[in-house]
Design a protein around this motif. Structure first.
Motif, PDB file in Angstrom:
ATOM      1  N   ASP A 260      10.056  -7.382 -20.634  1.00 27.94           N
ATOM      2  CA  ASP A 260       9.733  -9.078 -20.300  1.00 27.94           C
ATOM      3  C   ASP A 260       9.528  -9.672 -21.315  1.00 27.94           C
ATOM      4  OD1 ASP A 260      10.181  -8.490 -17.193  1.00 27.94           O
ATOM      5  OD2 ASP A 260       8.164  -7.994 -17.088  1.00 27.94           O
ATOM      6  N   GLY A 261      10.393  -9.366 -22.910  1.00 30.18           N
ATOM      7  CA  GLY A 261      10.166 -10.384 -23.957  1.00 30.18           C
ATOM      8  C   GLY A 261       9.549  -9.792 -24.803  1.00 30.18           C
ATOM      9  N   ALA A 262       8.453  -8.315 -24.565  1.00 27.49           N
ATOM     10  CA  ALA A 262       7.635  -8.039 -25.708  1.00 27.49           C
ATOM     11  C   ALA A 262       7.875  -6.874 -25.879  1.00 27.49           C
ATOM     12  CB  ALA A 262       6.256  -8.626 -24.659  1.00 27.49           C
ATOM     13  N   ALA A 263       7.734  -6.087 -27.250  1.00 27.81           N
ATOM     14  CA  ALA A 263       8.491  -5.249 -27.512  1.00 27.81           C
ATOM     15  C   ALA A 263       6.577  -4.864 -27.044  1.00 27.81           C
ATOM     16  CB  ALA A 263       8.339  -5.434 -29.264  1.00 27.81           C
ATOM     17  N   VAL A 264       7.782  -2.864 -27.050  1.00 23.40           N
ATOM     18  CA  VAL A 264       6.692  -1.604 -26.313  1.00 23.40           C
ATOM     19  C   VAL A 264       6.581  -0.813 -26.742  1.00 23.40           C
ATOM     20  CG1 VAL A 264       6.013  -3.147 -23.934  1.00 23.40           C
ATOM     21  CG2 VAL A 264       8.339  -1.773 -24.682  1.00 23.40           C
ATOM     22  N   ARG A 265       5.858   0.386 -26.681  1.00 23.96           N
ATOM     23  CA  ARG A 265       7.161   1.696 -26.590  1.00 23.96           C
ATOM     24  C   ARG A 265       6.567   2.166 -25.904  1.00 23.96           C
ATOM     25  NH1 ARG A 265       6.081  -0.080 -32.073  1.00 23.96           N
ATOM     26  NH2 ARG A 265       4.545   1.319 -33.121  1.00 23.96           N
ATOM     27  N   SER A 266       8.589   2.823 -25.366  1.00 25.31           N
ATOM     28  CA  SER A 266       8.824   2.961 -24.294  1.00 25.31           C
ATOM     29  C   SER A 266       8.449   4.264 -23.579  1.00 25.31           C
ATOM     30  CB  SER A 266       9.721   3.297 -24.108  1.00 25.31           C
ATOM     31  OG  SER A 266      10.829   3.944 -25.229  1.00 25.31           O
ATOM     32  N   CYS A 267       8.114   5.126 -24.855  1.00 25.94           N
ATOM     33  CA  CYS A 267       7.170   6.194 -25.041  1.00 25.94           C
ATOM     34  C   CYS A 267       5.505   6.180 -24.220  1.00 25.94           C
ATOM     35  CB  CYS A 267       7.187   7.377 -26.435  1.00 25.94           C
ATOM     36  SG  CYS A 267       6.350   7.308 -27.643  1.00 25.94           S
ATOM     37  N   LEU A 268       5.356   5.458 -24.550  1.00 26.26           N
ATOM     38  CA  LEU A 268       3.797   5.058 -23.971  1.00 26.26           C
ATOM     39  C   LEU A 268       3.681   4.492 -22.434  1.00 26.26           C
ATOM     40  CD1 LEU A 268       1.736   3.479 -27.650  1.00 26.26           C
ATOM     41  CD2 LEU A 268       2.157   6.239 -26.268  1.00 26.26           C
ATOM     42  N   MET A 269       5.361   4.395 -21.739  1.00 26.18           N
ATOM     43  CA  MET A 269       4.750   3.341 -21.275  1.00 26.18           C
ATOM     44  C   MET A 269       5.582   4.592 -19.132  1.00 26.18           C
ATOM     45  SD  MET A 269       5.808  -0.285 -21.449  1.00 26.18           S
ATOM     46  CE  MET A 269       5.940  -0.706 -19.102  1.00 26.18           C
ATOM     47  N   LEU A 270       5.126   4.089 -18.867  1.00 31.25           N
ATOM     48  CA  LEU A 270       5.814   5.321 -17.358  1.00 31.25           C
ATOM     49  C   LEU A 270       7.499   4.440 -16.926  1.00 31.25           C
ATOM     50  CD1 LEU A 270       2.329   6.330 -15.635  1.00 31.25           C
ATOM     51  CD2 LEU A 270       4.396   7.826 -17.032  1.00 31.25           C
ATOM     52  N   ALA A 271       8.049   5.212 -15.999  1.00 30.23           N
ATOM     53  CA  ALA A 271       9.063   3.793 -15.560  1.00 30.23           C
ATOM     54  C   ALA A 271       9.160   3.733 -15.267  1.00 30.23           C
ATOM     55  CB  ALA A 271      10.507   5.254 -15.481  1.00 30.23           C
TER      56      ALA A 271
END
Length: 151
Positions: free
Chosen positions: A53-64
């Motif tokens: 949603d436009g914000a940089a995030v670490r994808s290894c810290l989020m669940l699908a």
């Protein structure tokens, strides 16, 4: 299994995922978007950075499952029309990558910074402080981001 509907790089994807599946693994293994790299799996190296949603995030810290209904952008979506973005062109011009492992995450974080309209040297260095690169020494990366900000 959990149903997830997510827009990835402008394309709606509806998939079923395990509740514990990481976003990084979902992107890489289920959707085949291997530009999102996985380095540390602890959110430290920044290689897995994407935009949600436009914000940089670490994808290894989020669940699908957390991106259900969201918009996800990966490095594959930066040059959607096949032309390099000004940021990608500046990286090429300044030789701001070597092995390329960290580059996708840095590009996504830098594009987030530039989309917010900020790009002082201090702000660029602050963004890069969350990314590990063992090849360059960061100066070409800083120069490339600052050049892209001028464009």
């Amino acid at each position: 299994m959990i149903a997830v509907s997510v827009e990835v790089n402008g394309r709606l994807r509806s998939e079923r995922v395990e509740p514990r599946l990481l976003l990084s693994d979902f992107l890489r293994h289920q959707l085949g978007l291997r530009g999102t790299h996985v380095g540390c799996e602890h959110g430290v190296c920044g290689a897995c950075t994407v935009r949600v949603d436009g914000a940089a995030v670490r994808s290894c810290l989020m669940l699908a499952a957390q991106v259900d209904g969201a918009r996800v952008e990966t490095v594959e979506g930066l040059a959607g029309d096949g032309e390099l973005t000004p940021l990608q062109a500046a990286f090429r011009e300044h030789h701001a990558l070597q092995c390329g492992f960290c580059t996708p995450g840095i590009l996504m974080a830098a594009s987030d910074l530039l989309n917010r309209g900020r790009a002082s040297r201090d702000e660029v260095e602050d963004v890069l402080s969350g990314h590990l690169c063992r090849c360059t020494g960061y100066e070409p990366i800083v120069d490339a981001i600052l050049q892209a900000a001028e464009r």
